[in-house]
Design a protein around this motif. Sequence first.
Motif, short mmCIF file in Angstrom:
data_model
loop_
_atom_site.label_atom_id
_atom_site.label_comp_id
_atom_site.label_asym_id
_atom_site.label_seq_id
_atom_site.Cartn_x
_atom_site.Cartn_y
_atom_site.Cartn_z
N LEU A 116 0.72 -0.97 0.04
CA LEU A 116 0.08 0.03 -0.04
C LEU A 116 0.85 1.42 -0.01
N LEU A 117 1.92 1.22 0.88
CA LEU A 117 2.85 2.36 0.87
C LEU A 117 3.63 2.69 -0.44
N GLU A 118 3.76 1.71 -1.15
CA GLU A 118 4.49 1.64 -2.47
C GLU A 118 3.87 2.05 -3.46
N LYS A 119 2.24 2.17 -3.04
CA LYS A 119 1.52 2.36 -4.21
C LYS A 119 1.03 3.88 -3.88
N ASP A 120 1.50 4.63 -2.82
CA ASP A 120 1.47 5.78 -2.47
C ASP A 120 0.10 6.30 -1.72
N ASP A 135 -4.00 6.59 6.20
CA ASP A 135 -5.25 6.08 5.70
C ASP A 135 -5.26 4.50 6.17
N ILE A 136 -4.26 4.19 6.70
CA ILE A 136 -4.15 2.72 7.00
C ILE A 136 -4.11 2.41 8.71
N GLN A 137 -4.99 1.57 8.84
CA GLN A 137 -5.11 1.03 10.34
C GLN A 137 -4.56 -0.52 10.37
#
Length: 429
Positions: A200-204, A209-211
């Motif tokens: 998810l982080l690599e996809k910006d 927004d992540i829990q």
Amino acid sequence: MTTHIHQTDYLIVGSGAVGMAFADILLTESDANIVIVDRFHKPGDHWNEAYPFVTLHQPSSFYGVSSRELSKGCIAQVGLNKGLNELASGVEVCAYFDDVIREQFLPTGRVKYFPMCDYKGEGKFVSSLTGETHQVKVNKKTVDATYLNTTVPSTHTPNFSIAADIQFMPLNDLPKVTQPPAGYVVIGGGKTGIDAILWLLEKDVNPDDIQWVMPRDAWLIDRKNTQPSEEFFADAIEDQASQMEIEALRKVKNMVRLGRVTSIENNQIVLEQGTIPTSTEHLHIDCSASALTNLTIKPIFDGDVITPQTVRSYQPVFSAAFIAHIELAYPEQAKNKICNVVRLPNTLIDWLRLTAAFMMNQYIWSQDENLRKWLLGNRLDGFSQLMRSVKEDDIEKQAIVKRLRANAQPAMGKLQQYLAQVQAQEKAV
């Protein structure tokens, strides 16, 4: 319906990494015949069902079968693994095992391979396609290469209830997302959960927004300390001497440590120690499957059955190759003494147990000249070769080696002392 009769020296159940590594040693170090039975349509076991962006979490040099290199010898130039030895993708691993069985195993004429078959026990298996029954007469031993059972998100059934309107998916489906949700809820703190966060982080995706629902924190080893090449000697070998701490994932701040999820309702997630809000607009990603579900230790060599387990920390593939060598080269009464099981960690105390078992095995192996030679010649044991590469005039590396050797015996004594205290406390409860 006719039952097909086969005869073989070794029956290997499972053509995942463990089964393939075991079979490879049988083929290269003996003239044995082998029957391999597997439920998948091609070798690789759980890799056939892995999520599309999965990679190895250890250098490719440590993986696969002994006789064939998986690594291309590259250092990653981009991404989170930049500067370190390459990590093969799931697609590469599957293709590799397919090549091994087609190009190496089957051409020997000593391997019969039966994919898409359900093993019933006692040498019997049934084809999932035709329903035909096969019976194998095993001259030597049956190898249960499925004991360290691996589960993957795509086939995992969550052990908690989920409301009908909740958006919920296994990690495998993340690349299929077409509309941004209100937020991402990653459920699970192991490697799968880590992979979901990193993807998810690599996809910006904004970290806010992540829990991340983490029932407990995982043991993590800095990948820099597991590199097999000489330029990483200080990191790889000194780490064994000092057990340095590593940095975990830091960007995601919204971590939930309230135990395991018991249910996901339309407006809240219920956990063992509390609740947190959610909504039907959030996307919930299931990473709660346990990679290895069978943590019970059993004898590796037990009569006419071999059950491969880890004899070195976190190295099931090396362990399978090592066990196969011991099967071929040592008398029956000595095999389990050489192959002490290094338990897979599940609790904090397990770290003490696995470290003590690992150190004991290393000591036993170091006393056997033939075994030392085998380890040096086996590509899956990169650390033995790394230690051998140290030149006498390399003062810095020699100092690290001396430190490791000097600390080994006192460390083992302290570990045994701690374990004795733990056992005493457990008996007192």
